[in-house]
Design a protein around this motif. Structure first.
Motif, PDB file in Angstrom:
ATOM      1  N   GLU A  97       3.540  -3.618   9.878  1.00 20.68           N
ATOM      2  CA  GLU A  97       2.955  -4.279   9.331  1.00 20.68           C
ATOM      3  C   GLU A  97       2.739  -4.225   8.152  1.00 20.68           C
ATOM      4  OE1 GLU A  97       1.895  -7.752   8.208  1.00 20.68           O
ATOM      5  OE2 GLU A  97       3.139  -7.373   8.858  1.00 20.68           O
ATOM      6  N   VAL A  98       2.006  -2.598   7.705  1.00 20.27           N
ATOM      7  CA  VAL A  98       1.406  -1.742   6.895  1.00 20.27           C
ATOM      8  C   VAL A  98       2.660  -1.727   5.909  1.00 20.27           C
ATOM      9  CG1 VAL A  98       0.288  -0.133   5.329  1.00 20.27           C
ATOM     10  CG2 VAL A  98      -0.487  -0.670   7.671  1.00 20.27           C
ATOM     11  N   ALA A  99       4.239  -1.259   6.435  1.00 19.37           N
ATOM     12  CA  ALA A  99       5.016  -0.857   5.040  1.00 19.37           C
ATOM     13  C   ALA A  99       5.729  -2.306   4.771  1.00 19.37           C
ATOM     14  CB  ALA A  99       6.629  -0.169   6.187  1.00 19.37           C
ATOM     15  N   ARG A 100       5.479  -3.204   5.697  1.00 18.23           N
ATOM     16  CA  ARG A 100       6.034  -5.096   5.109  1.00 18.23           C
ATOM     17  C   ARG A 100       4.988  -4.909   3.837  1.00 18.23           C
ATOM     18  NH1 ARG A 100       4.570  -9.685   4.941  1.00 18.23           N
ATOM     19  NH2 ARG A 100       2.908  -9.408   6.812  1.00 18.23           N
ATOM     20  N   THR A 101       4.075  -4.619   4.418  1.00 20.51           N
ATOM     21  CA  THR A 101       2.440  -6.071   2.974  1.00 20.51           C
ATOM     22  C   THR A 101       2.693  -4.615   1.760  1.00 20.51           C
ATOM     23  OG1 THR A 101       1.595  -6.370   5.045  1.00 20.51           O
ATOM     24  CG2 THR A 101       0.657  -6.107   3.295  1.00 20.51           C
ATOM     25  N   THR A 102       2.585  -3.585   2.138  1.00 18.04           N
ATOM     26  CA  THR A 102       2.599  -2.604   0.447  1.00 18.04           C
ATOM     27  C   THR A 102       3.649  -2.408   0.425  1.00 18.04           C
ATOM     28  OG1 THR A 102       2.954  -0.433   2.287  1.00 18.04           O
ATOM     29  CG2 THR A 102       0.695  -1.363   2.126  1.00 18.04           C
ATOM     30  N   GLY A 103       5.276  -3.094   0.446  1.00 18.28           N
ATOM     31  CA  GLY A 103       6.406  -2.545   0.546  1.00 18.28           C
ATOM     32  C   GLY A 103       6.634  -1.219   0.801  1.00 18.28           C
ATOM     33  N   ALA A 104       6.169  -0.164   0.983  1.00 18.94           N
ATOM     34  CA  ALA A 104       6.745   1.463   1.968  1.00 18.94           C
ATOM     35  C   ALA A 104       8.316   0.974   2.199  1.00 18.94           C
ATOM     36  CB  ALA A 104       5.992   2.014   2.733  1.00 18.94           C
TER      37      ALA A 104
END
Length: 195
Positions: A97-104
């Motif tokens: 979820e963090v990767a999806r939201t931040t574009g990481a």
């Protein structure tokens, strides 16, 4: 930390921090006592590894990623190919979820480290997971000739290094932590297991 990173990167890290606080209500991602000092204890603690990365490091493997420190932070800072290995499915959902939201740009491996696919890494990181000897054993599937290991360690760093001298030959560099006067960051290279 704002002076270290761009405004856009700071916004992405802030999004990460907000998600962490939200998810912490249902999943134990970090020690509850560290939430009041989240930026120093987790984000700055991870960010300080940036300056210790090899100049052309592209692929990083973070073992036992937990809430994503330091691997996910280093991805947001610009490491192009980061692999996060975490066995807890709920933490993996958080990392995705963090990767999806931040574009990481990360790949989340929902598995034990010993079962993860072998990935030749430029850099291997792990924070608060195991002793240096155990970390080196766990690293074997990701180790290439040029691999550098960055392991933040506490007060036991020197004791742990003394205990591995019969098993491993390696180059050890020590860097003082910016976030804890009693902590050391070990940069290990030229790692070879003794026959």
């Amino acid at each position: 930390m704002a002076s270290i990173v761009s405004h856009e990167t700071m916004e992405r890290l802030s999004t990460y921090a907000n998600l962490l606080v939200k998810w912490q209500e249902t999943i134990n991602l970090v020690g509850p006592s560290t939430l009041s000092d989240l930026w120093r204890r987790h984000f700055l603690d991870s960010t300080q590894l940036w300056s210790l990365l090899p100049e052309k490091a592209e692929r990083l493997v973070d073992m036992g990623s937990g809430a994503g420190f330091p691997g996910l932070v280093l991805s947001i800072l610009g490491v192009p190919d980061v692999h996060l290995i975490e066995s807890d499915q709920r933490k993996c959902a958080f990392l995705r979820e963090v990767a999806r939201t931040t574009g990481a740009r990360v790949t989340v491996h929902a598995s034990r480290i010993e079962s993860a696919p072998e990935i030749a890494a430029d850099v291997i990181t792990s924070r608060a997971l195991a002793s240096v000897d155990a970390l080196l054993k766990l690293s074997s599937g990701f180790m290439a000739e040029h691999t550098v290991c960055l392991f933040p360690k506490g007060q036991t760093a020197e004791v742990e290094l003394t205990g591995i001298s019969r098993t491993w030959t390696l180059r050890v560099e020590r860097f003082s932590s910016l976030t804890n006067a009693n902590a050391t960051i070990l940069r290990l290279s030229e790692v070879r297991r003794e026959p």
